[in-house]
Scaffold this motif. Structure first.
Motif, PDB file in Angstrom:
ATOM      1  N   PHE A  79       0.832  -1.203   0.000  1.00 14.85           N
ATOM      2  CA  PHE A  79       0.000   0.000   0.000  1.00 14.85           C
ATOM      3  C   PHE A  79       0.870   1.257   0.000  1.00 14.85           C
ATOM      4  CE2 PHE A  79      -3.852  -2.160   2.278  1.00 14.85           C
ATOM      5  CZ  PHE A  79      -4.179  -2.799   1.098  1.00 14.85           C
ATOM      6  N   ARG A  80       1.941   1.246   0.781  1.00 18.93           N
ATOM      7  CA  ARG A  80       2.854   2.402   0.813  1.00 18.93           C
ATOM      8  C   ARG A  80       3.491   2.621  -0.556  1.00 18.93           C
ATOM      9  NH1 ARG A  80       5.506   0.273   5.294  1.00 18.93           N
ATOM     10  NH2 ARG A  80       7.481   0.474   4.179  1.00 18.93           N
ATOM     11  N   GLU A  81       3.842   1.528  -1.225  1.00 22.86           N
ATOM     12  CA  GLU A  81       4.434   1.625  -2.563  1.00 22.86           C
ATOM     13  C   GLU A  81       3.460   2.274  -3.539  1.00 22.86           C
ATOM     14  OE1 GLU A  81       5.774  -1.549  -5.988  1.00 22.86           O
ATOM     15  OE2 GLU A  81       6.270  -2.034  -3.900  1.00 22.86           O
ATOM     16  N   ILE A  82       2.196   1.885  -3.459  1.00 26.37           N
ATOM     17  CA  ILE A  82       1.178   2.473  -4.329  1.00 26.37           C
ATOM     18  C   ILE A  82       1.017   3.964  -4.025  1.00 26.37           C
ATOM     19  CG2 ILE A  82      -1.295   2.511  -4.844  1.00 26.37           C
ATOM     20  CD1 ILE A  82      -1.279  -0.539  -4.429  1.00 26.37           C
ATOM     21  N   VAL A  83       0.898   4.293  -2.750  1.00 27.94           N
ATOM     22  CA  VAL A  83       0.727   5.694  -2.343  1.00 27.94           C
ATOM     23  C   VAL A  83       1.888   6.539  -2.857  1.00 27.94           C
ATOM     24  CG1 VAL A  83       0.664   7.251  -0.357  1.00 27.94           C
ATOM     25  CG2 VAL A  83      -0.691   5.143  -0.326  1.00 27.94           C
ATOM     26  N   ASP A  84       3.090   6.037  -2.698  1.00 32.48           N
ATOM     27  CA  ASP A  84       4.272   6.793  -3.119  1.00 32.48           C
ATOM     28  C   ASP A  84       4.374   6.931  -4.634  1.00 32.48           C
ATOM     29  OD1 ASP A  84       4.992   7.075  -0.481  1.00 32.48           O
ATOM     30  OD2 ASP A  84       6.469   5.454  -0.488  1.00 32.48           O
ATOM     31  N   SER A  85       3.717   6.043  -5.370  1.00 33.52           N
ATOM     32  CA  SER A  85       3.796   6.107  -6.834  1.00 33.52           C
ATOM     33  C   SER A  85       2.971   7.263  -7.400  1.00 33.52           C
ATOM     34  CB  SER A  85       3.341   4.778  -7.451  1.00 33.52           C
ATOM     35  OG  SER A  85       1.936   4.595  -7.315  1.00 33.52           O
ATOM     36  N   PHE A  86       2.084   7.823  -6.609  1.00 26.98           N
ATOM     37  CA  PHE A  86       1.321   8.994  -7.027  1.00 26.98           C
ATOM     38  C   PHE A  86       2.115  10.240  -6.646  1.00 26.98           C
ATOM     39  CE2 PHE A  86      -1.819   5.841  -7.527  1.00 26.98           C
ATOM     40  CZ  PHE A  86      -2.824   6.362  -8.337  1.00 26.98           C
ATOM     41  N   GLU A  87       2.592  10.951  -7.660  1.00 28.15           N
ATOM     42  CA  GLU A  87       3.515  12.061  -7.435  1.00 28.15           C
ATOM     43  C   GLU A  87       2.768  13.354  -7.119  1.00 28.15           C
ATOM     44  OE1 GLU A  87       6.308  12.231 -10.694  1.00 28.15           O
ATOM     45  OE2 GLU A  87       6.335  10.044 -10.848  1.00 28.15           O
ATOM     46  N   CYS A  88       2.042  13.300  -6.002  1.00 20.11           N
ATOM     47  CA  CYS A  88       1.253  14.439  -5.552  1.00 20.11           C
ATOM     48  C   CYS A  88       1.013  14.284  -4.054  1.00 20.11           C
ATOM     49  CB  CYS A  88      -0.068  14.501  -6.305  1.00 20.11           C
ATOM     50  SG  CYS A  88      -1.061  12.994  -6.153  1.00 20.11           S
ATOM     51  N   GLU A  89       0.534  15.344  -3.433  1.00 22.37           N
ATOM     52  CA  GLU A  89       0.200  15.275  -2.015  1.00 22.37           C
ATOM     53  C   GLU A  89      -1.075  14.455  -1.827  1.00 22.37           C
ATOM     54  OE1 GLU A  89       0.361  18.817   0.379  1.00 22.37           O
ATOM     55  OE2 GLU A  89       1.525  19.845  -1.169  1.00 22.37           O
ATOM     56  N   LYS A  90      -1.160  13.795  -0.671  1.00 19.99           N
ATOM     57  CA  LYS A  90      -2.347  13.001  -0.362  1.00 19.99           C
ATOM     58  C   LYS A  90      -2.986  13.491   0.937  1.00 19.99           C
ATOM     59  CE  LYS A  90       0.477  10.264  -2.874  1.00 19.99           C
ATOM     60  NZ  LYS A  90       1.940  10.430  -2.999  1.00 19.99           N
ATOM     61  N   GLU A  91      -4.298  13.382   0.971  1.00 19.51           N
ATOM     62  CA  GLU A  91      -5.020  13.685   2.202  1.00 19.51           C
ATOM     63  C   GLU A  91      -5.501  12.365   2.806  1.00 19.51           C
ATOM     64  OE1 GLU A  91      -7.797  16.922   1.420  1.00 19.51           O
ATOM     65  OE2 GLU A  91      -6.136  18.339   1.706  1.00 19.51           O
ATOM     66  N   SER A  92      -6.797  12.140   2.873  1.00 21.16           N
ATOM     67  CA  SER A  92      -7.315  10.911   3.468  1.00 21.16           C
ATOM     68  C   SER A  92      -6.991   9.695   2.599  1.00 21.16           C
ATOM     69  CB  SER A  92      -8.834  11.038   3.628  1.00 21.16           C
ATOM     70  OG  SER A  92      -9.409   9.801   3.965  1.00 21.16           O
ATOM     71  N   ILE A  93      -6.567   8.611   3.251  1.00 21.90           N
ATOM     72  CA  ILE A  93      -6.379   7.318   2.577  1.00 21.90           C
ATOM     73  C   ILE A  93      -7.042   6.265   3.464  1.00 21.90           C
ATOM     74  CG2 ILE A  93      -4.763   5.633   1.645  1.00 21.90           C
ATOM     75  CD1 ILE A  93      -2.694   7.861   1.423  1.00 21.90           C
ATOM     76  N   ARG A  94      -7.960   5.506   2.881  1.00 20.54           N
ATOM     77  CA  ARG A  94      -8.737   4.549   3.669  1.00 20.54           C
ATOM     78  C   ARG A  94      -8.971   3.257   2.895  1.00 20.54           C
ATOM     79  NH1 ARG A  94     -14.050   7.869   3.894  1.00 20.54           N
ATOM     80  NH2 ARG A  94     -13.288   8.355   1.816  1.00 20.54           N
ATOM     81  N   LEU A  95      -9.338   2.222   3.621  1.00 18.57           N
ATOM     82  CA  LEU A  95      -9.984   1.063   3.030  1.00 18.57           C
ATOM     83  C   LEU A  95     -11.465   1.206   3.317  1.00 18.57           C
ATOM     84  CD1 LEU A  95      -7.709  -1.961   4.033  1.00 18.57           C
ATOM     85  CD2 LEU A  95      -7.688  -0.660   1.902  1.00 18.57           C
TER      86      LEU A  95
END
Length: 230
Positions: A79-95
């Motif tokens: 999941f961290r790898e996926i999040v980091d692959s988006f080259e932008c800031e992130k706010e909420s991340i949930r399942l």
């Protein structure tokens, strides 16, 4: 016409998604806060939240305090790898887990389209052929390991008529040059995005009730703007 949804050109490992989901299932999922919007069981757990806690499943527009990764995200390598692959800031991340027989009723969110500077990404982990997801009256079939954007300012609903859970990894990301280029490649309609949406009075009242549940400075400001338009 505004772009209601886009399939993005990413394809993730279903096996690795399921492995990290297995880690998350060792923790308690929280029932979604807006009980007026669904029937059955709709639960969530936070991988990134405003206070860094797993049970803080509120997803708010930008302008509030900075989001923090939860300890659960630290445990989920893929999941961290996926999040980091988006080259932008992130706010909420949930399942988000919609249980069999459950329904998310048709509703609209506020300031949750690409034109608002924020975009919500859905990555299905588990689903079934009897899940019916509609955005702007059009059914969108999202399959495991795919990646989708939806404009949730538009009316949307989900029905899980199957026998298995429908679990998505959902990320709220902030728009930037990288995402503009990505969306352009996928056929996003930039010309239409600045046309203001036209909401009925009933829809505005529904949005106000949804925002009242959040009870934050940003949600109160949005309520004020909506009430002026009534």
């Amino acid at each position: 016409m505004k772009t209601a949804f886009l399939k993005l050109p990413f394809h993730f490992s279903e096996e690795k998604l399921l492995n990290d989901l297995g880690i998350c299932k060792n923790y308690n999922f929280t029932s979604h806060f807006n009980k007026n919007d669904y029937s059955g069981e709709w639960t969530s757990i936070a991988l990134r939240s405003q206070n860094g806690e797993m049970d803080n499943i509120f997803a708010l527009p930008q302008g509030e305090k900075k989001y923090k990764d939860t300890e659960l995200l630290e445990k989920c390598v893929y999941f961290r790898e996926i999040v980091d692959s988006f080259e932008c800031e992130k706010e909420s991340i949930r399942l988000l887990n919609l249980k069999p027989g459950s329904v998310i009723k048709e509703h609209t969110d506020y300031n949750l389209g690409y034109e608002d500077g924020i975009f919500r990404i859905h990555i299905p982990i588990t689903t079934n052929e009897n899940v019916h997801f509609f955005i702007n009256s059009e059914e969108v079939k999202m399959l495991p390991s795919e990646c989708w954007y939806g404009n949730f300012n538009l009316p949307h609903s989900v029905r899980n008529a199957g026998q298995t859970d429908r679990i998505h990894l959902v990320m709220d990301c902030l728009r930037n040059d990288w995402s503009d280029n990505l969306f352009a490649e996928c056929g996003y309609n930039f010309e239409a995005e600045n046309k203001p949406p036209e909401f009925s009075r009933e829809t505005k009242l529904q949005m106000i009730e949804h925002l009242k549940l959040m009870d934050t400075e940003t949600s109160r400001e949005m309520i004020s703007r909506l009430e002026k338009d009534l």
